[in-house]
Motif scaffolding. Structure first.
Motif: not given
Length: 138
Positions: A9, A12-13, A15-18, A23, A27
């Motif tokens: 998680s 993923v966060f 990579i999403m640009g958070v 993050c 997570s």
């Protein structure tokens, strides 16, 4: 398995640009929810972790360092040590180390020493020829 949820998680966060701080928080929440732990227990444990009386010492030491800097103790100490060893090669670096030792002994705190001496020693080092790009600007 919980650690896998935590890391997956997080990435993923990420990579999403958070932003990284968010993050880490999201997570952690995902891992806590996956483990089945109640969020009220998490809040209770967080409060128990930060409600330590000793944690008040950190901002008060920094405050004492700022008070000592405003009172001129750090400038007088730098002038004294500079007259003793400032004439040698690399004298300002030696002055920084000796003044930090003295001031750390006076205040009893590393953060207070940094707070009090940073405003005095960094301009003195730049004035004596140290490169200014090595010091972060406030």
């Amino acid at each position: 398995m919980i650690s896998a949820v935590l890391f997956i998680s997080f990435f993923v966060f990420l990579i999403m640009g958070v932003p990284i701080a968010i993050c880490l928080g999201l997570s952690s929440v995902c891992a806590i929810l996956y483990s089945g732990t109640s969020l009220t227990i998490v809040a209770t444990n967080m409060y128990a972790g930060i409600s330590k009386f000793l944690l008040l010492a950190i901002p008060f030491f920094v405050l004492s360092g700022n008070i000592m800097a405003k009172a001129g103790i750090s400038k007088r100490l730098v002038r004294f040590v500079d007259t003793c060893v400032g004439h040698k090669r690399g004298g300002i670096a030696i002055v920084c180390v000796i003044v930090a030792c003295f001031f750390g002994a006076i205040s009893g705190s590393g953060p207070a020493t940094v707070a009090a001496l940073g405003a005095v020693l960094i301009p003195a080092m730049v004035e004596r020829g140290a490169s200014a790009h090595r010091f972060p600007q406030p």
